[in-house]
Enzyme design. Structure first.
Site, PDB file in Angstrom:
ATOM      1  N   GLU A 120       0.824  -1.210   0.000  1.00  0.00           N
ATOM      2  CA  GLU A 120       0.000   0.000   0.000  1.00  0.00           C
ATOM      3  C   GLU A 120       0.858   1.259   0.000  1.00  0.00           C
ATOM      4  OE1 GLU A 120      -3.900  -1.817   2.287  1.00  0.00           O
ATOM      5  OE2 GLU A 120      -2.669  -0.354   3.332  1.00  0.00           O
ATOM      6  N   CYS A 146      -1.461  -4.701  -5.765  1.00  0.00           N
ATOM      7  CA  CYS A 146      -2.023  -5.921  -5.205  1.00  0.00           C
ATOM      8  C   CYS A 146      -1.035  -7.084  -5.289  1.00  0.00           C
ATOM      9  CB  CYS A 146      -3.293  -6.306  -5.953  1.00  0.00           C
ATOM     10  SG  CYS A 146      -4.626  -5.095  -5.818  1.00  0.00           S
ATOM     11  N   CYS A 162      -9.174  -8.468  -7.246  1.00  0.00           N
ATOM     12  CA  CYS A 162      -9.951  -7.280  -7.607  1.00  0.00           C
ATOM     13  C   CYS A 162     -10.100  -7.213  -9.130  1.00  0.00           C
ATOM     14  CB  CYS A 162      -9.260  -6.019  -7.070  1.00  0.00           C
ATOM     15  SG  CYS A 162      -7.780  -5.517  -7.979  1.00  0.00           S
ATOM     16  N   GLU A 222      -1.545 -10.131  -6.402  1.00  0.00           N
ATOM     17  CA  GLU A 222      -1.640 -10.861  -7.662  1.00  0.00           C
ATOM     18  C   GLU A 222      -0.837 -10.173  -8.760  1.00  0.00           C
ATOM     19  OE1 GLU A 222      -3.966  -9.850  -5.515  1.00  0.00           O
ATOM     20  OE2 GLU A 222      -5.889 -10.805  -5.949  1.00  0.00           O
TER      21      GLU A 222
END
Length: 132
Positions: free
Chosen positions: A44, A53, A90, A55
Site C-alpha cells: 500500500e 495488489c 480485484c 496478484e
C-alpha cells in the site's frame, strides 16, 4: 506443485504484505507453465493509487523475468494478516491476469481453515478486454 502447497505459499506471503492503511494483507502464488512459482504480496501507499495488489506483484515479477505462460494462481487475504473467507482478485488484477491467461485459467482462493475454492478466470471476468 499441487494446489494445496500453492495455497500454503499464498498464506505465507501474507506476512510480507505492507498494509498500514487497510490492514488487509494479501498473498499470492502464481505457478508458471515451466513449474516456477512467483510470489507476491500487496504493497500500500498513502496516496492509494500507487498501491499494488499481491496478484499483480506476482504477475509483474514473472513477466519481468521472462515468463508469460501460467497455470494457476492461489490467493489468501484477510484483516491483520489472518486469512478470512475466500479472497478473490480485484477487477484490475482480473484484467491483468486476462492479459496473459485464458478463460480456463484457475484461480484458487484459500480461507483460514485451509479450504480451497477454485474458479476460472472466465467465471470471475466473463467479458475481459483483450486483443480479440
Amino acid at each position: 506443485m499441487d494446489e494445496k502447497k500453492l495455497a500454503e505459499k499464498a498464506i505465507e506471503m501474507m506476512k510480507f504484505s505492507y498494509a498500514p492503511y487497510s490492514h488487509f494483507h494479501v498473498g499470492a502464488a502464481l505457478l508458471a507453465k515451466n513449474g516456477k512459482v512467483y510470489t507476491g504480496c500487496n504493497v500500500e501507499n498513502a496516496a492509494y493509487g500507487p498501491s499494488n495488489c499481491a496478484e499483480r506483484t506476482a504477475v509483474f515479477k514473472a513477466v519481468s523475468e521472462g515468463d508469460r505462460e501460467f497455470e494457476v494462481i492461489a490467493i489468501a487475504g484477510g484483516l491483520n494478516g489472518i486469512p478470512d473467507g475466500f479472497c478473490s482478485p480485484c477487477g484490475v488484477c482480473r484484467q491483468v491476469l486476462a492479459e496473459f491467461c485464458g478463460k480456463e485459467f484457475k484461480v484458487i482462493m484459500v480461507n483460514a481453515a485451509g479450504e480451497l475454492k477454485t474458479m476460472t478466470l472466465g467465471e470471475l471476468l466473463p467479458e475481459s478486454f483483450s486483443l480479440d
